[in-house]
Motif scaffolding. Structure first.
Motif, PDB file in Angstrom:
ATOM      1  N   CYS A 402       0.826  -1.213   0.000  1.00 53.41           N
ATOM      2  CA  CYS A 402       0.000   0.000   0.000  1.00 53.41           C
ATOM      3  C   CYS A 402       0.862   1.266   0.000  1.00 53.41           C
ATOM      4  O   CYS A 402       0.433   2.319   0.484  1.00 53.41           O
ATOM      5  N   TRP A 403       2.090   1.115  -0.513  1.00 51.29           N
ATOM      6  CA  TRP A 403       3.039   2.221  -0.418  1.00 51.29           C
ATOM      7  C   TRP A 403       2.582   3.459  -1.174  1.00 51.29           C
ATOM      8  O   TRP A 403       2.748   4.586  -0.723  1.00 51.29           O
ATOM      9  N   LYS A 404       1.996   3.293  -2.368  1.00 55.11           N
ATOM     10  CA  LYS A 404       1.597   4.460  -3.157  1.00 55.11           C
ATOM     11  C   LYS A 404       0.624   5.341  -2.382  1.00 55.11           C
ATOM     12  O   LYS A 404       0.763   6.563  -2.310  1.00 55.11           O
ATOM     13  N   GLU A 405      -0.376   4.688  -1.778  1.00 51.64           N
ATOM     14  CA  GLU A 405      -1.359   5.446  -1.010  1.00 51.64           C
ATOM     15  C   GLU A 405      -0.725   6.080   0.222  1.00 51.64           C
ATOM     16  O   GLU A 405      -0.976   7.238   0.560  1.00 51.64           O
ATOM     17  N   THR A 406       0.147   5.294   0.874  1.00 52.84           N
ATOM     18  CA  THR A 406       0.804   5.790   2.085  1.00 52.84           C
ATOM     19  C   THR A 406       1.721   6.962   1.751  1.00 52.84           C
ATOM     20  O   THR A 406       1.758   7.969   2.470  1.00 52.84           O
ATOM     21  N   ARG A 407       2.438   6.850   0.633  1.00 53.03           N
ATOM     22  CA  ARG A 407       3.383   7.903   0.248  1.00 53.03           C
ATOM     23  C   ARG A 407       2.638   9.204  -0.072  1.00 53.03           C
ATOM     24  O   ARG A 407       3.087  10.312   0.269  1.00 53.03           O
ATOM     25  N   ALA A 408       1.490   9.023  -0.746  1.00 51.23           N
ATOM     26  CA  ALA A 408       0.695  10.217  -1.096  1.00 51.23           C
ATOM     27  C   ALA A 408       0.208  10.923   0.171  1.00 51.23           C
ATOM     28  O   ALA A 408       0.182  12.151   0.249  1.00 51.23           O
ATOM     29  N   ASN A 409      -0.187  10.124   1.156  1.00 49.73           N
ATOM     30  CA  ASN A 409      -0.657  10.720   2.422  1.00 49.73           C
ATOM     31  C   ASN A 409       0.475  11.440   3.137  1.00 49.73           C
ATOM     32  O   ASN A 409       0.257  12.442   3.826  1.00 49.73           O
TER      33      ASN A 409
END
Length: 416
Positions: A402-409
């Motif tokens: 879930c890195w993409k979502e986490t990075r965006a946050n």
């Protein structure tokens, strides 16, 4: 010469050798027949026989004498006459038997610790113990008997029990085991009328943190297999691939060619163990195959015993000779053995290696337990570090997913 007890007489024969006898009422009309005693007055047996003579009773009958041994409690036990030769041996054997029987009878009547221990050892609760556990129980049952053997079980107080436990505080593991065996014995006795409660339960628990055995590192394996004597190698492989205790590993029977598993009875638990043979371990067994019923052999072809293997292991790791002096070894070997000593790498640590490998491969605690013959609770205890690594790996994998979502946050949708 040592003063002799009353009615005991010593006389020399023509060669000067002393003979002793018990002669009660000697020189009177009531004189008893002579009771021969052991020839030497220096041994414990002589003084024990003198003490037993004090409890003898003899009465003239129509055709001879009737003999008996009378205990302090007043119980009378008939005896054969004290004749010479084999008759004398039979007489003293009967005296010993009477004394033992009276002790047992008295113990049962007064419900003593000696009687309880003797009774406990005839029951399934004791008989079903695994051999090694039974050995440890016996050691502490002896201590309990030495402390309170002739005392009624009901007379034991928590204070006295705590004092006995405290006396062994210099070895916390031993003190804890002593307390456990005492508590087990008292619970057994309370249910059978020897006492009304288990006073050991309210004694202070012995704090004892068991230092877990370390699994071997790659460096430890490299040092061992390169420098330790060859006769020690195969048991290490067997421990690593089966996860069994040294008492079961060293004495393993050689599996039949084509066998799919190592099968044995665990000496500690008495359980049947079935360990499928790993393909790499099978290759090792094939390369080291010798037509011998035992699997683990010394360099001269004789089977290892557990005691001999442990002795050889200790000498190898400490670089000592059979006489305890320093052995002549190369500098490289001395360094390798120092690596094992300093790292506290012991044979039992291989069992932890086996548990760790099985867990890291994704086996459940129940599956590991079945292979290495260890409770699931102990598997969890052994596997704390493995579980931490597994949790860390799983946690990082989830983060990756879930890195993409986490990075965006974290950095905002416009972050590169």
């Amino acid at each position: 010469m040592v003063d002799l007890p009353r009615h005991v007489r010593g006389r020399p024969n023509p060669s000067g050798r002393m003979y002793f006898s018990f002669e009660k009422f000697r020189g009177t009309e009531r004189a008893w027949p002579v009771v021969p005693l052991p020839e030497s007055s220096r041994g414990d047996e002589f003084w024990r026989r003198c003490r037993q003579c004090e409890a003898l009773a003899a009465e003239r009958t129509g055709d001879g004498w009737a003999w008996a041994w009378v205990s302090a409690s007043g119980r009378s036990y008939p005896l054969p006459p004290p004749r010479g030769g084999d008759g004398q041996a039979s007489f003293w054997a009967a005296v010993d038997a009477a004394e033992a029987r009276d002790k047992a009878d008295d113990g049962q009547a007064r419900k003593t610790f000696d009687a309880l221990i003797e009774f406990y050892k005839t029951q399934p609760a004791y008989e079903k113990l695994a051999p090694l556990t039974k050995r440890d129980y016996d050691r502490h049952l002896v201590k309990i008997g030495q402390a309170w053997g002739s005392a009624p079980v009901a007379s034991l107080t928590a204070v006295l029990a705590q004092e006995a436990i405290d006396l062994q505080s210099h070895t916390p593991a031993g003190a804890r085991y002593f307390r456990a065996v005492l508590s087990k014995l008292l619970s057994f006795g309370a249910a059978r009328g020897y006492c009304t409660s288990n006073v050991a339960r309210i004694t202070e628990k012995v704090e004892h943190e068991v230092e877990p055995h370390k699994p071997w590192s790659d460096k430890a394996f490299e040092a061992f297999f390169e420098h330790a004597r060859p006769g020690l190698h195969l048991p290490v492989y067997s421990a690593l691939y089966t996860g069994q205790r040294s008492v079961d590993v060293v004495t393993m029977a050689r599996p039949a060619p084509g066998a799919n598993a190592i099968e044995l009875i665990a000496r500690k638990t008495g359980a049947e163990v079935f360990v499928p043979i790993h393909s790499e371990y099978r290759e090792i067994l094939t390369r080291t195959h010798i037509d011998h019923p035992a699997l683990h052999l010394r360099e001269d072809g004789a089977a290892w015993t557990l005691a001999a293997y442990r002795t050889a292991w200790q000498r190898e790791i400490t670089s000592k000779t059979s006489k305890g002096g320093p052995a002549q070894v190369s500098a490289a070997k001395a360094t390798a053995m120092k690596t094992l000593r300093d790292g506290a790498f012991v044979f039992h640590g291989l069992r932890k290696n086996a548990v760790n490998m099985l867990l890291e491969a994704g086996n459940t605690e129940a599956e590991v337990s079945a292979i290495v013959e260890m409770s699931e609770q102990m598997v969890r205890h052994y596997s704390r570090d493995v579980n931490k690594r597994r949790l860390a790996i799983n946690g990082m994998r989830k983060l990756e997913e879930c890195w993409k979502e986490t990075r965006a946050n974290l950095f905002g949708p416009g972050a590169a």
